[in-house]
Design a protein around this motif. Structure first.
Motif, PDB file in Angstrom:
ATOM      1  N   LYS A 120       0.876  -1.165   0.000  1.00 48.35           N
ATOM      2  CA  LYS A 120       0.000   0.000   0.000  1.00 48.35           C
ATOM      3  C   LYS A 120       0.917   1.219   0.000  1.00 48.35           C
ATOM      4  O   LYS A 120       2.011   1.168   0.575  1.00 48.35           O
ATOM      5  N   CYS A 121       0.477   2.305  -0.600  1.00 47.67           N
ATOM      6  CA  CYS A 121       1.371   3.447  -0.761  1.00 47.67           C
ATOM      7  C   CYS A 121       0.696   4.749  -0.346  1.00 47.67           C
ATOM      8  O   CYS A 121      -0.481   4.966  -0.643  1.00 47.67           O
ATOM      9  N   ARG A 122       1.462   5.583   0.354  1.00 53.40           N
ATOM     10  CA  ARG A 122       1.070   6.957   0.671  1.00 53.40           C
ATOM     11  C   ARG A 122       2.224   7.869   0.294  1.00 53.40           C
ATOM     12  O   ARG A 122       3.388   7.512   0.513  1.00 53.40           O
ATOM     13  N   ILE A 123       1.903   9.018  -0.252  1.00 56.01           N
ATOM     14  CA  ILE A 123       2.927   9.994  -0.626  1.00 56.01           C
ATOM     15  C   ILE A 123       2.546  11.341  -0.025  1.00 56.01           C
ATOM     16  O   ILE A 123       1.406  11.787  -0.152  1.00 56.01           O
ATOM     17  N   THR A 124       3.539  11.983   0.614  1.00 60.94           N
ATOM     18  CA  THR A 124       3.328  13.288   1.226  1.00 60.94           C
ATOM     19  C   THR A 124       4.475  14.215   0.853  1.00 60.94           C
ATOM     20  O   THR A 124       5.646  13.853   0.993  1.00 60.94           O
ATOM     21  N   VAL A 135      15.701  20.528   1.755  1.00 54.85           N
ATOM     22  CA  VAL A 135      15.208  20.724   0.387  1.00 54.85           C
ATOM     23  C   VAL A 135      13.794  20.160   0.325  1.00 54.85           C
ATOM     24  O   VAL A 135      13.377  19.405   1.206  1.00 54.85           O
ATOM     25  N   ASP A 136      13.054  20.506  -0.739  1.00 60.97           N
ATOM     26  CA  ASP A 136      11.734  19.905  -0.928  1.00 60.97           C
ATOM     27  C   ASP A 136      11.898  18.385  -0.951  1.00 60.97           C
ATOM     28  O   ASP A 136      12.780  17.849  -1.641  1.00 60.97           O
ATOM     29  N   THR A 137      11.064  17.706  -0.187  1.00 64.49           N
ATOM     30  CA  THR A 137      11.208  16.269   0.031  1.00 64.49           C
ATOM     31  C   THR A 137       9.871  15.589  -0.184  1.00 64.49           C
ATOM     32  O   THR A 137       8.821  16.128   0.142  1.00 64.49           O
ATOM     33  N   LEU A 138       9.937  14.389  -0.725  1.00 59.25           N
ATOM     34  CA  LEU A 138       8.753  13.565  -0.911  1.00 59.25           C
ATOM     35  C   LEU A 138       8.872  12.374   0.028  1.00 59.25           C
ATOM     36  O   LEU A 138       9.848  11.627  -0.025  1.00 59.25           O
ATOM     37  N   GLU A 139       7.897  12.216   0.910  1.00 62.69           N
ATOM     38  CA  GLU A 139       7.868  11.035   1.770  1.00 62.69           C
ATOM     39  C   GLU A 139       7.023   9.987   1.070  1.00 62.69           C
ATOM     40  O   GLU A 139       5.825  10.166   0.862  1.00 62.69           O
ATOM     41  N   MET A 140       7.670   8.897   0.685  1.00 59.42           N
ATOM     42  CA  MET A 140       6.985   7.801   0.021  1.00 59.42           C
ATOM     43  C   MET A 140       6.930   6.654   1.035  1.00 59.42           C
ATOM     44  O   MET A 140       7.956   6.112   1.428  1.00 59.42           O
ATOM     45  N   ARG A 141       5.726   6.331   1.480  1.00 66.17           N
ATOM     46  CA  ARG A 141       5.567   5.301   2.513  1.00 66.17           C
ATOM     47  C   ARG A 141       4.907   4.065   1.921  1.00 66.17           C
ATOM     48  O   ARG A 141       3.833   4.135   1.321  1.00 66.17           O
ATOM     49  N   GLY A 142       5.560   2.927   2.094  1.00 66.69           N
ATOM     50  CA  GLY A 142       5.020   1.639   1.699  1.00 66.69           C
ATOM     51  C   GLY A 142       4.627   0.869   2.942  1.00 66.69           C
ATOM     52  O   GLY A 142       5.376   0.846   3.925  1.00 66.69           O
ATOM     53  N   GLU A 143       3.429   0.266   2.919  1.00 67.76           N
ATOM     54  CA  GLU A 143       2.927  -0.457   4.090  1.00 67.76           C
ATOM     55  C   GLU A 143       2.399  -1.826   3.683  1.00 67.76           C
ATOM     56  O   GLU A 143       1.824  -1.985   2.612  1.00 67.76           O
TER      57      GLU A 143
END
Length: 166
Positions: A120-124, A135-143
């Motif tokens: 499952k994926c969430r991106i923030t 710097v601008d950062t993308l948190e990509m979370r896999g569950e």
């Protein structure tokens, strides 16, 4: 006349807000949690109201490497054909996310083409604040479920840098 100009200005402003790209869209470099070295270059984009992410460059792999560790298919995978015969580059491994609010997406999946595992994926989006996020950062979370998973923190990049990952 002033009322018409005011209404036109408000309309342009509202349309501009809705047509502006979400801050998660663009080019990102994924970074190894342990070494801090780049692992891949990604393009994150919207299509049909859903969010997708495809790899444009992979460190340490030839450009034509196939995702042979993947299964033949995954539920709702956005590309027809056998997934384990698709190229790693150019395939949307992140797919089906919907917007929770600007800069925050969930409800989709990510397939790790190196292992074939699906999560499952969430991106923030995390804006640079000079403190925690330099710097601008993308948190990509896999569950895998019940909130069990891990986050990767990707840095904002350019198309040229992303495509140059080798």
């Amino acid at each position: 006349m002033k009322k018409e100009i005011l209404l036109a200005a408000i309309f342009v402003l509202i349309v501009g807000v809705f047509l502006a790209a979400d801050p998660v869209e663009g080019y990102w470099v994924s970074v190894d949690d342990k070494t801090g070295n780049p692992t891949a270059g990604w393009q994150i984009y919207q299509s049909g109201g859903k969010l997708y992410g495809k790899i444009l460059g992979v460190v340490g792999y030839p450009p034509d490497v196939k995702a042979d560790k993947c299964k033949e298919s995954y539920p709702n995978f956005p590309v027809p054909g056998k997934v384990n015969q698709l190229p790693v580059r150019g395939t949307p491994w992140i797919f089906g996310l919907t917007m929770d609010k600007p800069g925050q997406w969930s409800g989709g999946n990510v397939v790790d083409p190196e292992t074939g595992n699906i999560y499952k994926c969430r991106i923030t989006f995390r804006a640079a604040d000079g403190k925690r996020y330099k710097v601008d950062t993308l948190e990509m979370r896999g569950e895998i479920g019940l909130g069990i998973g891990r986050s990767q923190f990707w840095r904002k990049s350019t198309q040229a840098e992303v495509e140059g990952q080798r």
